[in-house]
Design an enzyme around this catalytic site. Sequence first.
Site, PDB file in Angstrom:
ATOM      1  N   THR A  24       0.817  -1.220   0.000  1.00  0.00           N
ATOM      2  CA  THR A  24       0.000   0.000   0.000  1.00  0.00           C
ATOM      3  C   THR A  24       0.854   1.276   0.000  1.00  0.00           C
ATOM      4  O   THR A  24       2.001   1.252   0.456  1.00  0.00           O
ATOM      5  CB  THR A  24      -0.891   0.000   1.272  1.00  0.00           C
ATOM      6  OG1 THR A  24      -1.525   1.263   1.418  1.00  0.00           O
ATOM      7  CG2 THR A  24      -0.091  -0.264   2.532  1.00  0.00           C
ATOM      8  N   ASP A  25       0.262   2.365  -0.461  1.00  0.00           N
ATOM      9  CA  ASP A  25       0.962   3.666  -0.402  1.00  0.00           C
ATOM     10  C   ASP A  25       1.058   4.192   1.030  1.00  0.00           C
ATOM     11  O   ASP A  25       1.838   5.094   1.316  1.00  0.00           O
ATOM     12  CB  ASP A  25       0.263   4.701  -1.299  1.00  0.00           C
ATOM     13  CG  ASP A  25      -1.191   4.979  -0.947  1.00  0.00           C
ATOM     14  OD1 ASP A  25      -1.733   4.333  -0.021  1.00  0.00           O
ATOM     15  OD2 ASP A  25      -1.809   5.836  -1.609  1.00  0.00           O
ATOM     16  N   GLU A  26       0.239   3.609   1.941  1.00  0.00           N
ATOM     17  CA  GLU A  26       0.208   4.141   3.318  1.00  0.00           C
ATOM     18  C   GLU A  26       1.536   3.950   4.038  1.00  0.00           C
ATOM     19  O   GLU A  26       1.784   4.603   5.058  1.00  0.00           O
ATOM     20  CB  GLU A  26      -0.923   3.500   4.117  1.00  0.00           C
ATOM     21  CG  GLU A  26      -2.273   3.772   3.503  1.00  0.00           C
ATOM     22  CD  GLU A  26      -3.435   3.671   4.470  1.00  0.00           C
ATOM     23  OE1 GLU A  26      -3.215   3.583   5.684  1.00  0.00           O
ATOM     24  OE2 GLU A  26      -4.578   3.706   3.994  1.00  0.00           O
ATOM     25  N   TYR A  71      -2.055  -0.280  11.065  1.00  0.00           N
ATOM     26  CA  TYR A  71      -2.166  -0.969   9.767  1.00  0.00           C
ATOM     27  C   TYR A  71      -0.951  -0.685   8.894  1.00  0.00           C
ATOM     28  O   TYR A  71      -0.295  -1.608   8.406  1.00  0.00           O
ATOM     29  CB  TYR A  71      -3.457  -0.539   9.044  1.00  0.00           C
ATOM     30  CG  TYR A  71      -3.447  -0.888   7.558  1.00  0.00           C
ATOM     31  CD1 TYR A  71      -3.529  -2.214   7.139  1.00  0.00           C
ATOM     32  CD2 TYR A  71      -3.335   0.110   6.586  1.00  0.00           C
ATOM     33  CE1 TYR A  71      -3.488  -2.538   5.785  1.00  0.00           C
ATOM     34  CE2 TYR A  71      -3.301  -0.208   5.232  1.00  0.00           C
ATOM     35  CZ  TYR A  71      -3.379  -1.537   4.838  1.00  0.00           C
ATOM     36  OH  TYR A  71      -3.339  -1.851   3.498  1.00  0.00           O
ATOM     37  N   LYS A  79       2.027  -3.179   7.473  1.00  0.00           N
ATOM     38  CA  LYS A  79       2.307  -3.394   6.042  1.00  0.00           C
ATOM     39  C   LYS A  79       3.761  -3.010   5.732  1.00  0.00           C
ATOM     40  O   LYS A  79       4.440  -3.669   4.943  1.00  0.00           O
ATOM     41  CB  LYS A  79       1.350  -2.574   5.166  1.00  0.00           C
ATOM     42  CG  LYS A  79      -0.087  -3.055   5.153  1.00  0.00           C
ATOM     43  CD  LYS A  79      -0.275  -4.451   4.572  1.00  0.00           C
ATOM     44  CE  LYS A  79      -0.070  -4.508   3.074  1.00  0.00           C
ATOM     45  NZ  LYS A  79      -0.412  -5.855   2.523  1.00  0.00           N
TER      46      LYS A  79
HETATM   47  P1  NAD Z   1      -9.732  -7.213   2.271  1.00  0.00           P
HETATM   48  O1  NAD Z   1      -9.720  -6.941   3.728  1.00  0.00           O
HETATM   49  O2  NAD Z   1     -10.953  -6.936   1.484  1.00  0.00           O
HETATM   50  O3  NAD Z   1      -9.356  -8.745   2.009  1.00  0.00           O
HETATM   51  C1  NAD Z   1      -8.332  -9.402   2.691  1.00  0.00           C
HETATM   52  C2  NAD Z   1      -8.496 -10.898   2.459  1.00  0.00           C
HETATM   53  O4  NAD Z   1      -7.432 -11.571   3.148  1.00  0.00           O
HETATM   54  C3  NAD Z   1      -9.805 -11.467   3.002  1.00  0.00           C
HETATM   55  O5  NAD Z   1     -10.375 -12.353   2.066  1.00  0.00           O
HETATM   56  C4  NAD Z   1      -9.367 -12.199   4.262  1.00  0.00           C
HETATM   57  O6  NAD Z   1     -10.216 -13.308   4.575  1.00  0.00           O
HETATM   58  C5  NAD Z   1      -7.980 -12.661   3.877  1.00  0.00           C
HETATM   59  N1  NAD Z   1      -7.120 -12.896   5.038  1.00  0.00           N
HETATM   60  C6  NAD Z   1      -6.961 -12.106   6.132  1.00  0.00           C
HETATM   61  N2  NAD Z   1      -6.080 -12.659   6.984  1.00  0.00           N
HETATM   62  C7  NAD Z   1      -5.655 -13.817   6.405  1.00  0.00           C
HETATM   63  C8  NAD Z   1      -4.733 -14.813   6.778  1.00  0.00           C
HETATM   64  N3  NAD Z   1      -4.065 -14.748   7.943  1.00  0.00           N
HETATM   65  N4  NAD Z   1      -4.518 -15.851   5.949  1.00  0.00           N
HETATM   66  C9  NAD Z   1      -5.202 -15.937   4.778  1.00  0.00           C
HETATM   67  N5  NAD Z   1      -6.091 -15.030   4.375  1.00  0.00           N
HETATM   68  C10 NAD Z   1      -6.319 -13.970   5.178  1.00  0.00           C
HETATM   69  O7  NAD Z   1      -8.485  -6.427   1.700  1.00  0.00           O
HETATM   70  P2  NAD Z   1      -8.260  -5.758   0.256  1.00  0.00           P
HETATM   71  O8  NAD Z   1      -8.765  -4.385   0.295  1.00  0.00           O
HETATM   72  O9  NAD Z   1      -8.742  -6.695  -0.779  1.00  0.00           O
HETATM   73  O10 NAD Z   1      -6.674  -5.688   0.235  1.00  0.00           O
HETATM   74  C11 NAD Z   1      -5.893  -6.740  -0.311  1.00  0.00           C
HETATM   75  C12 NAD Z   1      -4.428  -6.378  -0.199  1.00  0.00           C
HETATM   76  O11 NAD Z   1      -4.170  -5.171  -0.908  1.00  0.00           O
HETATM   77  C13 NAD Z   1      -3.984  -6.112   1.240  1.00  0.00           C
HETATM   78  O12 NAD Z   1      -2.683  -6.626   1.385  1.00  0.00           O
HETATM   79  C14 NAD Z   1      -3.966  -4.601   1.355  1.00  0.00           C
HETATM   80  O13 NAD Z   1      -3.015  -4.173   2.301  1.00  0.00           O
HETATM   81  C15 NAD Z   1      -3.571  -4.215  -0.046  1.00  0.00           C
HETATM   82  N6  NAD Z   1      -4.031  -2.895  -0.513  1.00  0.00           N
HETATM   83  C16 NAD Z   1      -5.354  -2.544  -0.403  1.00  0.00           C
HETATM   84  C17 NAD Z   1      -5.784  -1.317  -0.928  1.00  0.00           C
HETATM   85  C18 NAD Z   1      -7.232  -0.896  -0.855  1.00  0.00           C
HETATM   86  O14 NAD Z   1      -7.537   0.247  -1.201  1.00  0.00           O
HETATM   87  N7  NAD Z   1      -8.170  -1.756  -0.470  1.00  0.00           N
HETATM   88  C19 NAD Z   1      -4.861  -0.460  -1.521  1.00  0.00           C
HETATM   89  C20 NAD Z   1      -3.507  -0.839  -1.604  1.00  0.00           C
HETATM   90  C21 NAD Z   1      -3.119  -2.078  -1.096  1.00  0.00           C
HETATM   91  O1  DAU Z   2      -4.154   4.004   0.496  1.00  0.00           O
HETATM   92  C1  DAU Z   2      -4.368   2.618   0.400  1.00  0.00           C
HETATM   93  C2  DAU Z   2      -5.218   2.165   1.553  1.00  0.00           C
HETATM   94  O2  DAU Z   2      -6.535   2.642   1.302  1.00  0.00           O
HETATM   95  C3  DAU Z   2      -5.227   0.649   1.748  1.00  0.00           C
HETATM   96  O3  DAU Z   2      -3.931   0.218   2.080  1.00  0.00           O
HETATM   97  C4  DAU Z   2      -6.207   0.248   2.852  1.00  0.00           C
HETATM   98  O4  DAU Z   2      -6.271  -1.166   2.957  1.00  0.00           O
HETATM   99  C5  DAU Z   2      -7.562   0.787   2.471  1.00  0.00           C
HETATM  100  O5  DAU Z   2      -8.518   0.481   3.482  1.00  0.00           O
HETATM  101  C6  DAU Z   2      -7.503   2.296   2.257  1.00  0.00           C
HETATM  102  O6  DAU Z   2      -7.221   2.988   3.509  1.00  0.00           O
HETATM  103  P1  DAU Z   2      -7.966   4.354   3.906  1.00  0.00           P
HETATM  104  O7  DAU Z   2      -7.888   4.526   5.357  1.00  0.00           O
HETATM  105  O8  DAU Z   2      -7.504   5.474   3.028  1.00  0.00           O
HETATM  106  O9  DAU Z   2      -9.451   3.945   3.416  1.00  0.00           O
HETATM  107  P2  DAU Z   2     -10.896   4.186   4.071  1.00  0.00           P
HETATM  108  O10 DAU Z   2     -11.892   3.789   3.029  1.00  0.00           O
HETATM  109  O11 DAU Z   2     -11.017   3.569   5.423  1.00  0.00           O
HETATM  110  O12 DAU Z   2     -10.932   5.757   4.246  1.00  0.00           O
HETATM  111  C7  DAU Z   2     -10.752   6.612   3.131  1.00  0.00           C
HETATM  112  C8  DAU Z   2     -10.794   8.042   3.646  1.00  0.00           C
HETATM  113  O13 DAU Z   2     -12.126   8.319   4.085  1.00  0.00           O
HETATM  114  C9  DAU Z   2      -9.898   8.267   4.847  1.00  0.00           C
HETATM  115  O14 DAU Z   2      -9.349   9.575   4.772  1.00  0.00           O
HETATM  116  C10 DAU Z   2     -10.843   8.165   6.039  1.00  0.00           C
HETATM  117  C11 DAU Z   2     -12.164   8.681   5.470  1.00  0.00           C
HETATM  118  N1  DAU Z   2     -13.383   8.080   6.047  1.00  0.00           N
HETATM  119  C12 DAU Z   2     -13.470   6.740   6.120  1.00  0.00           C
HETATM  120  C13 DAU Z   2     -14.587   6.138   6.673  1.00  0.00           C
HETATM  121  C14 DAU Z   2     -14.704   4.637   6.786  1.00  0.00           C
HETATM  122  C15 DAU Z   2     -14.413   8.904   6.469  1.00  0.00           C
HETATM  123  O15 DAU Z   2     -14.343  10.141   6.370  1.00  0.00           O
HETATM  124  N2  DAU Z   2     -15.532   8.315   7.006  1.00  0.00           N
HETATM  125  C16 DAU Z   2     -15.651   6.968   7.157  1.00  0.00           C
HETATM  126  O16 DAU Z   2     -16.697   6.494   7.702  1.00  0.00           O
END
Ligand code: NAD
Ligand code: DAU
Length: 356
Positions: free
Chosen positions: A132-134, A158, A162
């Site tokens: 992730t970019d975080e 988180y 990561k």
């Molecule tokens: P998600 O939470 O929707 O899915 C995570 C999946 O991993 C789920 O199916 C869960 O059951 C599985 N899981 C959790 N713990 C596990 C374990 N110990 N063993 C096996 N499986 C397990 O997450 P996502 O949003 O699909 O993110 C997927 C990946 O991409 C993550 O590594 C996250 O850090 C990364 N990522 C997410 C975003 C985003 O915006 N969602 C952006 C950049 C990177």
């Molecule tokens: O940047 C990549 C990341 O983006 C991933 O690594 C994470 O897995 C993914 O969950 C996401 O993280 P964020 O914290 O940016 O996503 P989230 O959807 O939780 O929140 C997006 C923005 O919106 C953040 O600034 C917080 C804000 N927010 C979120 C929620 C849930 C609100 O204002 N209200 C809310 O109820």
Amino acid sequence: MILVTGGAGFIGANFVLDWLAQRDEPVVNLDKLTYAGNRENLASLEGDARHVLVQGDIGDLDLVGRLLAERQPRAVLNFAAESHVDRSIHGPADFIETNVVGTFRLLEAVRGYVMSLPEDRKAGFRFLHVSTDEVYGSLEPGAPAFTEAHGYEPNSPYSASKAASDHLVRAWHHTYGLPVLTTNCSNNYGPFHFPEKLIPLMIVNALAGKPLPVYGDGMQVRDWLYVKDHCSAIRRVLEAGRLGETYNVGGWNEKPNIEIVRTVCGLLDELRPRTDGKSYSEQIAYVKDRPGHDRRYAIDARKLERELGWRPAETFETGIRKTVQWYLENPEWVRRVQSGDYRSWMQRHYEGGVTA
Ligand code: NAD
Ligand code: DAU
């Protein structure tokens, strides 16, 4: 074949579905099926011999070792993680267990497997870590977007977990020669996004007539990428990425949260107008900010474009419309993911209700 971990979650499921829509190479999908993992995301693959879902933990060395030995994948793609920042603030332990310890154990299992391979297969093997970019921390307004050279400054449990996993992946390459690739992507959105995250939460709350909770002043900036573009970037890096390199993935779509919420409301006003004729934006409610909330993320994805020719296919306007439409067309999916665990999380996190 390839081994995908976390392939029942949001991005993993989109990746598996797109992969098998484009080629016949089978996928073994190892997923713990936590609250975020959902078999239903993969329902269209039922009966498809090219996909096997194995319920299990990436931290289970025996299970992963056995799967690798039996299935002999040419690549492992690690999507599995605890992914929600707010949950990491309430309870960081699971994040350390899966994202740090789990990744460590997975790396060890993969290292053992790769060492057992003949030289030609070893040379072709890849371990791709989805990150992730975080990990880069928060940007000041106007500061240049994150490049791959930006220092790691994670701010939440988180992002720290990561970041730790990225460091382990890097070290397993540097020390043991494991053939790794890492991608660091910005915020994804699209189908199957669990409605604890901003965009799907706003859609489902709006339709349910509930408040739309915007943290703080709503001016935090994220860089949004349609999930299928993230999947195409991962396929491209797997295919042609240079070993040991990291690639930033982003959509060139920096937007403050309040603008995202207003865009979602505008689309719902058009596609499913409120019966009282008012705009969904009337439901917006500013609430207490997230502790340690990162102010701005922005990704510089030029390395991926320059070296591997990748560009996103969707603009934010096309991607967000498709996303809102998907949620309108899949009310049953939404209803079923809003299970007991979902309800108790909503209550705990948005305790006492939100205030306008
Ligand atoms: P998600 O939470 O929707 O899915 C995570 C999946 O991993 C789920 O199916 C869960 O059951 C599985 N899981 C959790 N713990 C596990 C374990 N110990 N063993 C096996 N499986 C397990 O997450 P996502 O949003 O699909 O993110 C997927 C990946 O991409 C993550 O590594 C996250 O850090 C990364 N990522 C997410 C975003 C985003 O915006 N969602 C952006 C950049 C990177
Ligand atoms: O940047 C990549 C990341 O983006 C991933 O690594 C994470 O897995 C993914 O969950 C996401 O993280 P964020 O914290 O940016 O996503 P989230 O959807 O939780 O929140 C997006 C923005 O919106 C953040 O600034 C917080 C804000 N927010 C979120 C929620 C849930 C609100 O204002 N209200 C809310 O109820």
